[in-house]
Design an enzyme around this catalytic site. Structure first.
Site, PDB file in Angstrom:
ATOM      1  N   GLU A   1      16.972  -0.429  -1.064  1.00  0.00           N
ATOM      2  CA  GLU A   1      15.839  -1.206  -1.019  1.00  0.00           C
ATOM      3  C   GLU A   1      15.913  -2.919  -1.151  1.00  0.00           C
ATOM      4  O   GLU A   1      15.286  -3.468  -1.869  1.00  0.00           O
ATOM      5  CB  GLU A   1      14.771  -0.924  -1.957  1.00  0.00           C
ATOM      6  CG  GLU A   1      14.340   0.370  -2.066  1.00  0.00           C
ATOM      7  CD  GLU A   1      13.424   0.908  -2.824  1.00  0.00           C
ATOM      8  OE1 GLU A   1      12.523   0.113  -3.356  1.00  0.00           O
ATOM      9  OE2 GLU A   1      13.325   2.397  -3.054  1.00  0.00           O
TER      10      GLU A   1
ATOM     11  N   GLU B   1      12.996   6.692  -9.348  1.00  0.00           N
ATOM     12  CA  GLU B   1      12.752   6.082 -10.448  1.00  0.00           C
ATOM     13  C   GLU B   1      12.341   6.938 -11.733  1.00  0.00           C
ATOM     14  O   GLU B   1      11.225   6.793 -12.336  1.00  0.00           O
ATOM     15  CB  GLU B   1      11.622   4.953 -10.084  1.00  0.00           C
ATOM     16  CG  GLU B   1      11.895   4.143  -9.017  1.00  0.00           C
ATOM     17  CD  GLU B   1      10.872   3.154  -8.371  1.00  0.00           C
ATOM     18  OE1 GLU B   1       9.791   3.393  -8.854  1.00  0.00           O
ATOM     19  OE2 GLU B   1      11.123   2.568  -7.652  1.00  0.00           O
TER      20      GLU B   1
HETATM   21  O1  G3I Z   1      -2.741   1.349   2.656  1.00  0.00           O
HETATM   22  C1  G3I Z   1      -3.621   0.732   1.714  1.00  0.00           C
HETATM   23  C2  G3I Z   1      -4.908   0.066   2.616  1.00  0.00           C
HETATM   24  O2  G3I Z   1      -5.533   1.214   3.123  1.00  0.00           O
HETATM   25  C3  G3I Z   1      -5.826  -0.543   1.440  1.00  0.00           C
HETATM   26  O3  G3I Z   1      -6.873  -1.243   2.031  1.00  0.00           O
HETATM   27  C4  G3I Z   1      -5.055  -1.775   0.544  1.00  0.00           C
HETATM   28  C5  G3I Z   1      -5.820  -2.298  -0.448  1.00  0.00           C
HETATM   29  O4  G3I Z   1      -4.993  -2.525  -1.611  1.00  0.00           O
HETATM   30  O5  G3I Z   1      -3.849  -0.970  -0.028  1.00  0.00           O
HETATM   31  C6  G3I Z   1      -3.167  -0.353   0.783  1.00  0.00           C
HETATM   32  O6  G3I Z   1      -1.976   0.569   0.336  1.00  0.00           O
HETATM   33  C7  G3I Z   1      -0.839  -0.655  -0.325  1.00  0.00           C
HETATM   34  C8  G3I Z   1       0.201   0.030   0.083  1.00  0.00           C
HETATM   35  O7  G3I Z   1       1.312  -0.741  -0.533  1.00  0.00           O
HETATM   36  C9  G3I Z   1       0.408  -0.094   1.451  1.00  0.00           C
HETATM   37  O8  G3I Z   1       0.418  -1.437   1.797  1.00  0.00           O
HETATM   38  C10 G3I Z   1      -0.948  -0.155  -2.004  1.00  0.00           C
HETATM   39  O9  G3I Z   1      -2.069  -0.510  -2.582  1.00  0.00           O
HETATM   40  C11 G3I Z   1       0.030  -0.854  -2.752  1.00  0.00           C
HETATM   41  O10 G3I Z   1       0.221  -0.457  -3.908  1.00  0.00           O
HETATM   42  C12 G3I Z   1       1.329  -0.378  -1.864  1.00  0.00           C
HETATM   43  O11 G3I Z   1       2.642  -0.831  -2.550  1.00  0.00           O
HETATM   44  C13 G3I Z   1       3.679  -0.359  -2.333  1.00  0.00           C
HETATM   45  C14 G3I Z   1       4.394  -0.180  -3.657  1.00  0.00           C
HETATM   46  O12 G3I Z   1       5.691   0.341  -3.247  1.00  0.00           O
HETATM   47  C15 G3I Z   1       3.695   0.928  -4.272  1.00  0.00           C
HETATM   48  O13 G3I Z   1       3.649   2.073  -4.032  1.00  0.00           O
HETATM   49  C16 G3I Z   1       4.719  -1.197  -1.519  1.00  0.00           C
HETATM   50  O14 G3I Z   1       4.091  -1.707  -0.112  1.00  0.00           O
HETATM   51  C17 G3I Z   1       6.004  -0.685  -1.379  1.00  0.00           C
HETATM   52  O15 G3I Z   1       6.888  -1.807  -0.713  1.00  0.00           O
HETATM   53  C18 G3I Z   1       6.734  -0.349  -2.786  1.00  0.00           C
HETATM   54  O16 G3I Z   1       7.777   0.432  -2.628  1.00  0.00           O
HETATM   55  C19 G3I Z   1       8.570   0.367  -3.617  1.00  0.00           C
HETATM   56  C20 G3I Z   1       9.245   1.607  -3.418  1.00  0.00           C
HETATM   57  O17 G3I Z   1       8.607   2.699  -2.784  1.00  0.00           O
HETATM   58  C21 G3I Z   1      10.097   2.383  -4.725  1.00  0.00           C
HETATM   59  N1  G3I Z   1      10.946   1.365  -5.267  1.00  0.00           N
HETATM   60  C22 G3I Z   1      10.166   0.019  -5.501  1.00  0.00           C
HETATM   61  C23 G3I Z   1       9.381  -0.568  -4.334  1.00  0.00           C
HETATM   62  C24 G3I Z   1       8.704  -1.908  -4.622  1.00  0.00           C
HETATM   63  O18 G3I Z   1       7.876  -1.710  -5.533  1.00  0.00           O
END
Ligand code: G3I
Length: 382
Positions: A287, A171
């Site tokens: 994705e 990205e």
């Molecule tokens: O693991 C922590 C947990 O310990 C904590 O208690 C909780 C509270 O908010 O957060 C957890 O982390 C979250 C993580 O997902 C795991 O569930 C983060 O807040 C959350 O921001 C994160 O979101 C991910 C997002 O990327 C941000 O990186 C999504 O699961 C994931 O599906 C998404 O994937 C991205 C790809 O990597 C790149 N392309 C877009 C795609 C969708 O946004």
């Protein structure tokens, strides 16, 4: 390294017209009265239906030893032959401090895949998001590049020979754009760009190649199939190639919505696949998800999303989603000479980053939605 052997013959669809593949997709839908079904009753698996064409993947993480239910494990092993870690190999989670690594979840994922003969695709080495500030603290260009190199060598090196490909840069291009930005790479002003300069992408690809001479190396992004962002992606990829970046593959993420899968969008996707092929690059759909409600797009935040439970979808919504998935898979199959993988972003609707929008082919109860049969039917009809 990809598992592409199997009983299904390769059936060339090259040269099949859009009308013909849309007719195939529509016929597949008309032929079946698709309903939500237990996975074992839903017929052949996606990975078997598309064996010989491309890999079929899901994204997940083993955050705990008991992360998945028996029903989920059954879906993982029966339907998919490749897995991408949804979060656990991103720089933030895996490398929180310069001298601190969280290897447990990625090791568990790689171990599970080895045991079950599933191909692992790594995600992601260099990104503007989920990257801890220590990478840039007091860093000159040289220091930031050294930290990038160390990060890539440690992570890619640990799984050398066990991970078939990496999203090396994720990205890097700005959202939106216009006629002016379309003529440029329109790179995000992310910390990597500010600290290292525009060659940070080339350096990342070179470091990844040093660390694993055999892995596929991807540039991965969303919305790069359409409009000014597509044009910017071509500018960027042309430059990466001309500067010697060892890139092999473009990842079109595929965060779309059911309503957005129009003929115009299908034309955009097809043109993008052909344009990347003309640059001598492979394509992966990395994705994929199709929201039933609200907007698509891979960017975080924004309205209409939600991780909470969604209202159960109506029969009409399920059929519309199945029809949209069928059209996409007919297009992917037509271009199987250049597409080597189609990965869904998540296992089931409950675990999706867009859980409130029911975007996947397994529902919250791990039942196969009509989309699953529609996707399999497209492959059976060739
Ligand atoms: O693991 C922590 C947990 O310990 C904590 O208690 C909780 C509270 O908010 O957060 C957890 O982390 C979250 C993580 O997902 C795991 O569930 C983060 O807040 C959350 O921001 C994160 O979101 C991910 C997002 O990327 C941000 O990186 C999504 O699961 C994931 O599906 C998404 O994937 C991205 C790809 O990597 C790149 N392309 C877009 C795609 C969708 O946004």
């Amino acid at each position: 390294m990809h598992d592409t052997t199997g009983p299904l013959e390769r059936q060339s669809l090259v040269g099949v017209s859009r009308r013909s593949f849309l007719a195939t997709a529509t016929a597949a839908l008309a032929a079946g009265r698709f309903a939500a079904l237990p996975v074992e009753a839903a017929g052949p698996s996606m990975k078997d239906a598309y064996r010989g064409a491309f890999l079929i993947g899901t994204a997940l993480d083993f955050r705990r030893p008991d992360e998945f239910s028996a029903a989920e494990l059954d879906i993982i092993t029966s339907q998919f032959n490749t897995i991408t870690p949804e979060n656990s190999m991103k720089p933030g989670p895996v490398h929180p401090q310069e001298n601190s690594w969280n290897w447990t979840p990625p090791d568990a994922l790689v171990g599970f895949c080895e045991k079950n003969a599933i191909t692992v695709m790594g995600h992601t080495l260099v990104w503007h998001s989920q990257t801890n500030p220590w990478f840039f603290d007091g860093a000159t260009r040289e220091v930031a590049l050294q930290r990038m190199r160390d990060h890539i060598h440690a992570l890619v090196g640990r799984y050398k020979g066990k991970i078939a490909g990496w999203d090396v840069v994720n990205e890097a291009i700005n959202d939106g754009g216009d006629a002016t930005t379309a003529a440029t790479e329109n790179l995000r002003t992310a910390p990597w760009l500010k600290t290292v300069g525009p060659d940070y992408l080339v350096q990342a690809f070179k470091f990844a190649r040093e660390a694993d001479p055999a892995a596929a190396l991807h540039y991965n992004d969303y919305n790069i199939e359409s409009g000014p962002k597509h044009q910017s992606s071509l500018r960027l990829l042309e430059r990466l190639k001309s500067e010697g970046a060892p890139i092999t593959t473009v990842g079109i993420q595929g965060h779309w919505s059911v309503a957005r899968v129009t003929n115009e969008k299908l034309d955009d996707i097809e043109r993008a696949i052909e344009n990347y092929k003309a640059l001598k690059l492979k394509v992966a759909i990395t994705e994929l998800d199709l929201t039933m409600t609200g907007e698509g797009g891979g960017q975080l935040g924004g309205g209409g999303r939600g991780r909470g439970a969604a209202a159960p979808p109506s029969a009409e919504m399920l059929q519309a989603q199945a029809a949209a998935y069928a059209k996409l898979f007919a297009l992917f199959l037509k271009h199987k000479d250049v597409i080597d993988r189609v990965t869904f972003w998540g296992l089931n609707d409950a675990r999706s980053w867009r859980a409130g929008q029911n975007p996947l082919v397994f529902d919250r109860d791990n039942q196969a939605k009509p989309a699953l049969q529609a996707i399999v039917e497209v492959a059976k009809r060739g």
